[in-house]
Write an enzyme that holds these catalytic residues in place. Structure first.
Site, short mmCIF file in Angstrom:
data_model
loop_
_atom_site.label_atom_id
_atom_site.label_comp_id
_atom_site.label_asym_id
_atom_site.label_seq_id
_atom_site.Cartn_x
_atom_site.Cartn_y
_atom_site.Cartn_z
N ASN A 48 56.50 57.74 47.29
CA ASN A 48 55.00 57.60 47.16
C ASN A 48 54.62 57.57 45.49
O ASN A 48 55.35 58.22 44.60
CB ASN A 48 54.12 58.62 47.84
CG ASN A 48 54.45 60.18 47.58
OD1 ASN A 48 55.82 60.34 47.38
ND2 ASN A 48 53.74 61.02 47.63
N ILE A 49 53.82 56.96 45.08
CA ILE A 49 53.33 56.64 43.75
C ILE A 49 51.77 56.71 43.83
O ILE A 49 51.03 55.89 44.26
CB ILE A 49 53.85 55.15 43.18
CG1 ILE A 49 55.17 55.02 43.29
CG2 ILE A 49 53.45 55.26 41.87
CD1 ILE A 49 55.73 53.60 43.25
N GLU A 50 51.44 57.85 43.32
CA GLU A 50 50.07 58.36 43.28
C GLU A 50 49.12 57.96 42.08
O GLU A 50 49.85 57.31 41.02
CB GLU A 50 49.59 59.68 43.41
CG GLU A 50 50.46 60.25 44.68
CD GLU A 50 50.23 61.65 44.92
OE1 GLU A 50 49.74 62.53 44.11
OE2 GLU A 50 50.25 62.18 46.20
N CYS A 59 52.00 54.56 49.57
CA CYS A 59 52.93 55.59 50.29
C CYS A 59 54.51 54.95 50.17
O CYS A 59 54.85 53.88 49.53
CB CYS A 59 52.75 55.47 51.72
SG CYS A 59 51.20 56.11 52.29
N GLU A 61 56.80 54.29 52.36
CA GLU A 61 57.05 53.32 53.28
C GLU A 61 56.73 51.89 52.81
O GLU A 61 57.73 51.03 52.81
CB GLU A 61 56.53 53.43 54.45
CG GLU A 61 56.83 54.73 55.40
CD GLU A 61 55.81 56.02 54.80
OE1 GLU A 61 55.58 56.00 53.77
OE2 GLU A 61 55.58 56.88 55.68
N CYS A 92 51.58 56.58 57.71
CA CYS A 92 49.99 56.67 57.92
C CYS A 92 49.72 55.25 58.46
O CYS A 92 50.47 54.38 58.75
CB CYS A 92 49.51 56.57 56.47
SG CYS A 92 49.39 55.22 55.34
N CYS A 95 50.51 52.00 56.45
CA CYS A 95 52.06 51.63 56.53
C CYS A 95 52.25 51.25 57.86
O CYS A 95 53.11 50.22 57.87
CB CYS A 95 52.97 52.76 56.23
SG CYS A 95 52.50 53.20 54.30
N1 THU Z 1 52.44 59.49 51.84
C1 THU Z 1 53.59 58.88 51.95
O1 THU Z 1 53.99 58.35 51.19
N2 THU Z 1 54.00 58.49 53.28
C2 THU Z 1 53.49 59.07 54.68
O2 THU Z 1 54.01 58.63 55.62
C3 THU Z 1 52.57 59.85 54.58
C4 THU Z 1 51.83 60.11 53.13
C5 THU Z 1 52.04 59.84 50.66
C6 THU Z 1 50.64 59.55 50.21
C7 THU Z 1 50.23 60.57 49.33
O3 THU Z 1 50.59 60.26 47.88
C8 THU Z 1 50.84 61.81 49.72
O4 THU Z 1 51.71 61.45 50.81
C9 THU Z 1 49.56 62.75 50.33
O5 THU Z 1 49.13 61.93 51.43
#
Ligand code: THU
Length: 138
Positions: A48-50, A59, A61, A92, A95
């Site tokens: 994940n890259i925020e 996310c 995925e 999510c 994804c």
């Molecule tokens: N996130 C994912 O990368 N994959 C998931 O299946 C659930 C959520 C990440 C998004 C965000 O950066 C952090 O988790 C919190 O939601």
């Protein structure tokens, strides 16, 4: 359910855990890693890259999937997802929709907790009656 060897599942979870180390998650402090296996045999890793603006966050995925699509892959055998959580991490809604664009409904989705315990589901269990290109035929 398509068969996937336990050895293969463990290998994908190990790679997903490595990918998790690359997460950029200063806002949620929740790291996620994904390992997507293409039919070519290649593995694509994502994290994940925020973003400070929150909504541009991607996310694990989708980062794995987009890398694979960029490389020309169009068929996939499975995806493994792992995070910092004590609970199983499942994709999510966004994804799930992206997976449904490129993956068969019976593709295995391996959802693991931080200790590597996992639950394996078919994509169609996570997104039943997904909207796909067939639904745009007219
Ligand atoms: N996130 C994912 O990368 N994959 C998931 O299946 C659930 C959520 C990440 C998004 C965000 O950066 C952090 O988790 C919190 O939601």
């Amino acid at each position: 359910m398509k068969h996937m060897h336990e050895f293969e599942i463990k290998k994908m979870l190990r790679m997903a855990a490595e990918a998790m180390e690359k997460a950029y998650a200063p806002y949620s402090d929740f790291r996620v890693g994904a390992c997507l296996k293409a039919s070519s045999g290649a593995y694509y890793l994502g994290c994940n890259i925020e973003n400070a603006a929150y909504t541009p966050t991607v996310c694990a995925e989708r980062s794995a999937m987009f890398k694979a699509i960029y490389e020309g892959e169009r068929q996939f055998e499975g995806i493994a997802i792992i995070s910092d959580s004590l609970n199983y991490t499942s994709p999510c809604g966004v994804c799930r929709q992206v997976l449904a664009e490129f993956c068969d409904p019976d593709m295995p989705v391996i959802c693991a907790d931080r200790d590597g315990n996992y639950k394996m589901l078919e994509l169609c269990e996570l997104i039943p009656m997904a909207f796909t290109k067939e639904d745009m035929e007219h």
